[in-house]
Write a protein that holds these residues in place. Sequence first.
Motif, PDB file in Angstrom:
ATOM      1  N   ARG A 178      59.923  40.503  62.191  1.00 43.18           N
ATOM      2  CA  ARG A 178      61.066  41.071  62.924  1.00 43.18           C
ATOM      3  C   ARG A 178      60.830  42.512  63.326  1.00 43.18           C
ATOM      4  O   ARG A 178      61.757  43.216  63.705  1.00 43.18           O
ATOM      5  CB  ARG A 178      62.320  40.966  62.056  1.00 43.18           C
ATOM      6  N   SER A 179      59.589  42.955  63.226  1.00 44.92           N
ATOM      7  CA  SER A 179      59.339  44.352  63.535  1.00 44.92           C
ATOM      8  C   SER A 179      59.182  44.546  65.038  1.00 44.92           C
ATOM      9  O   SER A 179      58.961  43.604  65.778  1.00 44.92           O
ATOM     10  CB  SER A 179      58.063  44.820  62.843  1.00 44.92           C
ATOM     11  N   ASP A 180      59.261  45.813  65.425  1.00 43.21           N
ATOM     12  CA  ASP A 180      58.967  46.185  66.808  1.00 43.21           C
ATOM     13  C   ASP A 180      57.487  46.582  66.814  1.00 43.21           C
ATOM     14  O   ASP A 180      57.130  47.663  66.361  1.00 43.21           O
ATOM     15  CB  ASP A 180      59.854  47.370  67.182  1.00 43.21           C
ATOM     16  N   TRP A 219      62.621  52.335  61.205  1.00 41.65           N
ATOM     17  CA  TRP A 219      63.392  51.535  62.152  1.00 41.65           C
ATOM     18  C   TRP A 219      62.600  50.307  62.603  1.00 41.65           C
ATOM     19  O   TRP A 219      63.115  49.197  62.650  1.00 41.65           O
ATOM     20  CB  TRP A 219      63.768  52.375  63.373  1.00 41.65           C
TER      21      TRP A 219
END
Lengths: 200, 396
Positions: free
Chosen positions: B84-86, B159
């Motif tokens: 789910r990371s960017d 984030w």
Amino acid sequence: MEYAVFAVAAIIVLAGAFGVVVSRNPVHAALSLVATLFGVAVLFVAQEAHFLAAVQVIVYAGAIVVLFLFVIMLLGVDRADDLDTEPLIGQRPAAVLAGLALGGALVAVVVTSTVTGAPRSGAEDSAGADNVTQIGRLLFTEHLFAFEATSVLLVIAVVGAVVLARRRRIEEIDREEPVTDLGRDDGSAGDADEPVEEHA
Amino acid sequence: MILGADPLLTGPIDLTAVAIVAFKTLLVFVFLLVATMLMIWFERKVHGDMTNRIGPNQAGPFGVLQSVADGIKVFFKEDLIPDRSDRFVFKLAPYLSVVPAFVTFAVVPIGGVFGDGERGVVSMFGRDTRLQLADPPIGILLVLAMSSIAVYGVMLAGWSSGSKYPLLGSVRASAQMVSYEAALGLSVVAVVLVSGTLTTSGIVASQHVWNWNIWATGAVPFIIFVIAATAELNRPPFDLVEAEQELVGGFHTEYSSVRFALFYLAEFMNTVTMSAIIVTLFLGGPNGPALIGPDWVWGPIWFFAKLLVFLFMFVWFRATLPRFRYDQLMDLGWKALIPLALGWLLLLVAVRVADDEDWNVFVVMAAALAVMAAAYGLLVLAFRAARRVHEVEAAI
């Protein structure tokens, strides 16, 4: 040498600006903005405006965009933002108009101006003071009033932000506890303690 | 002129000059990496001694090669990228942490002969130059700029991981770093005021030999700077960022392998760099008496001796001080350090003006202290009022 620096910095600035507009993810847009600010800082250094470059990085990249990111991260803006609905009616035509006007103005400036070959802003003055010293001296002598007016403006902005952010809570307090006059500055805050104890 | 008033770069730039700059860059790079490696070992060893443990003792003499072993190990670990990371930002963040640590060290003067009209210039391969990589006219502002860029590494790492603990850790970290930057900057202003220049070489030259800024500014900015620097580094007692009991690993929870190593490296590199900055700003950098032999030998020796004191201090902090609570951290930063730094700055300015105008310094100081006391009283009243509002709000 100077052309090479300018070319690289200009590419970074333009790519960053493009990224700000095109990115769908708000965090990516903010990061592109940082790239643009950095490119502009490099251009400042190339013009020997060292102080401006440092302030550009410290204030814009280091404080303002960090705040942008804070808000984006904490509000959890979704990646798939709906682009079909216009949040402000008439915003898009207005943006097109403003963009065209700005572009026209830029072209007009480039067309009408000539390269003068005047000394760069970072040139030492007759006393041999460097550009940081000169900026400091000018700010605190000739432009002192503007400088102080700006700082007053900033203080007003801070106070305004605090007042706006806190007003609702204090009105709630006043409504629920008519005796408590904490939000107002009329010196009767002393009887605040009793209702609190009742609640606790 | 971009690199400032280094005599090497004011004349025509030929191949020798380029070679010297390249050599200095390489030297700083290698020095910083080796110093970081040794710092990791030093910290583990001293911390071990302070807590009655042995610490690393297997790899090399006294375990000095432990960091090398760890480095090799970490390179061969699997590099995980959370689903789910960017991805782009996730990969970018470690570099945003490491690069500022390197850039900051470029402005630190490591040696050179100061005083008697000389400003740290040494001869190298027949050319005059400084024992520091770059000497930009904005000097110390570059340090502040880089410390504000370092916030991005931490913030984006948390984030982009797409997971809650890293996000909470990074929000804490960036709030902490932004808050303490103000106190840090204000204590630097005191140094700039006393030294009268922004360039690091000028600041060092103004402290020749014993006129160190720690005395010249009256020690208070030094103490504020050390506290704020510890908080900027996210080191104990301000390591809420990676408070294991609350946040797993903080902002780098999801990182593994080389990317984790980069964060780890950046943390220790920042410790070394920040110690070097403290030495430069407050303890005269490479200034010190030349005992025997040529003058230029003693600059680096004094510099490293002073550096070691602060590296030890940071380890000592970590081994002995308990962690702050989040509200205590914010209270210390905003309600104690920033007002104190501002007040002290005004006091220094008042004394300086009195000196220039031939006023009675004691009267001026008494007046300034009275103003400060009044301001402190108002501040306390304001805090009290704010706390009352909070209590009422909490009760509703």
